[in-house]
Write a protein that holds these residues in place. Structure first.
Motif, mmCIF file in Angstrom:
data_model
loop_
_atom_site.group_PDB
_atom_site.id
_atom_site.type_symbol
_atom_site.label_atom_id
_atom_site.label_comp_id
_atom_site.label_asym_id
_atom_site.label_seq_id
_atom_site.Cartn_x
_atom_site.Cartn_y
_atom_site.Cartn_z
ATOM 1 N N ASP A 1 -2.527 7.760 8.425
ATOM 2 C CA ASP A 1 -1.583 7.052 7.560
ATOM 3 C C ASP A 1 -2.332 6.344 6.437
ATOM 4 O O ASP A 1 -2.919 5.296 6.636
ATOM 5 N N SER A 2 -2.337 6.925 5.256
ATOM 6 C CA SER A 2 -3.035 6.325 4.121
ATOM 7 C C SER A 2 -2.366 5.033 3.664
ATOM 8 O O SER A 2 -3.025 4.125 3.147
ATOM 9 N N SER A 3 -1.043 4.933 3.854
ATOM 10 C CA SER A 3 -0.340 3.713 3.460
ATOM 11 C C SER A 3 -0.766 2.532 4.322
ATOM 12 O O SER A 3 -0.789 1.389 3.861
ATOM 13 N N TYR A 4 -1.111 2.825 5.579
ATOM 14 C CA TYR A 4 -1.610 1.758 6.456
ATOM 15 C C TYR A 4 -2.926 1.205 5.915
ATOM 16 O O TYR A 4 -3.140 -0.007 5.887
ATOM 17 N N ARG B 1 -3.933 1.324 2.813
ATOM 18 C CA ARG B 1 -3.650 0.594 1.579
ATOM 19 C C ARG B 1 -3.061 -0.773 1.888
ATOM 20 O O ARG B 1 -3.334 -1.756 1.198
ATOM 21 N N GLY B 2 -2.247 -0.840 2.949
ATOM 22 C CA GLY B 2 -1.682 -2.126 3.355
ATOM 23 C C GLY B 2 -2.756 -3.111 3.755
ATOM 24 O O GLY B 2 -2.678 -4.304 3.433
ATOM 25 N N ILE B 3 -3.788 -2.617 4.448
ATOM 26 C CA ILE B 3 -4.910 -3.480 4.833
ATOM 27 C C ILE B 3 -5.645 -3.979 3.593
ATOM 28 O O ILE B 3 -6.012 -5.152 3.502
ATOM 29 N N GLU B 4 -5.866 -3.082 2.633
ATOM 30 C CA GLU B 4 -6.568 -3.474 1.404
ATOM 31 C C GLU B 4 -5.787 -4.537 0.631
ATOM 32 O O GLU B 4 -6.369 -5.506 0.132
ATOM 33 N N LEU B 5 -4.476 -4.355 0.529
ATOM 34 C CA LEU B 5 -3.653 -5.338 -0.178
ATOM 35 C C LEU B 5 -3.664 -6.682 0.533
ATOM 36 O O LEU B 5 -3.708 -7.736 -0.114
ATOM 37 N N HIS B 6 -3.612 -6.632 1.879
ATOM 38 C CA HIS B 6 -3.647 -7.877 2.656
ATOM 39 C C HIS B 6 -4.969 -8.609 2.442
ATOM 40 O O HIS B 6 -4.986 -9.827 2.231
#
Length: 238
Positions: A47-50, A52-57
């Motif tokens: 899951d690439s969105s997961y 990206r979510g970590i990076e944004l967090h």
């Protein structure tokens, strides 16, 4: 598995049970975890969105830490130059919002990250008097802890007890500590005390409670108690 907990009564059923277990979700997850053990987080691969979510967090956390660090530095600046943080009116339209708000507004003109935060922050802006008081309380606690550590390391300790009355006519007592650290004489103010009564017995008890926090039952460490302006403590009887 059945054969590792209760055992198999009929071994001729073992093959069927094994085939059935191979098709379970638990077995498939265990095989997948074993295959990627110590190599890669499966969630990041699937899951690439997961990811990206970590990076944004992480970016948000880093930005919040930066903003909070700047706010703390503004408070430290005001304290270093003995400037009152708040003015008469802290509204955005105020002409006298105080040194703290003025310093933040000026810094925002030079710091784009701070400017964006002040314009878009909805949950935590960090400029309210409540946040100012909480940060001041945290900073005071850290200073008090450091003073306690220094006192415990020092060989000798002297104290000065002083009495004062604040603007609301409430009696307060101040204790100032003097000790030596690295061959330098250190003088520290630790805070205000509010004794219940204004007599020598109550004041002495307050002083003893403070000393117990720092030196405990150590004898011979306190070498000079003095009372600057505490009239009820003067005289050889009191």
């Amino acid at each position: 598995m059945v054969w590792t907990k209760t055992g198999m009564t009929y071994l001729n059923h073992l093959n069927d049970r094994m085939k059935k277990y191979y098709l379970t979700v638990k077995h498939m997850n265990n095989k997948l975890n074993l295959a990627t053990l110590g190599k890669t987080n499966v969630l990041l691969m699937l899951d690439s969105s997961y990811k990206r979510g970590i990076e944004l967090h992480n970016e948000k956390v880093s930005n919040n830490r930066y903003i909070l660090n700047e706010i703390i530095n503004f408070i430290r600046f005001c304290g270093a130059f003995e400037l009152a943080l708040r003015g008469h009116d802290e509204k955005d339209t105020s002409l006298n919002s105080g040194f703290f708000r003025g310093l933040i507004s000026f810094s925002a003109e030079l710091d784009s990250a701070l400017e964006v935060h002040l314009e878009k922050a909805n949950v935590f802006k960090g400029t309210s008097k409540t946040i100012q008081n909480k940060l001041l309380k945290c900073m005071l606690s850290i200073c008090q802890q450091e003073i306690s550590v220094e006192i415990k390391k020092a060989d000798y300790l002297a104290i000065t007890a002083d009495e004062t009355t604040d603007v609301s006519a409430i009696f307060q007592m101040v204790i100032v500590y003097q000790y030596i650290v690295n061959d330098k004489v250190i003088e520290r103010f630790r805070g205000f005390l509010k004794p219940k009564e204004h007599n020598s017995e109550v004041l002495a008890e307050c002083i003893k409670e403070q000393l117990t926090q720092h030196i405990g039952d150590v004898t011979g460490k306190l070498i000079a108690p003095t009372y600057n302006g505490a009239s009820v403590m003067s005289g050889n009887i009191n």
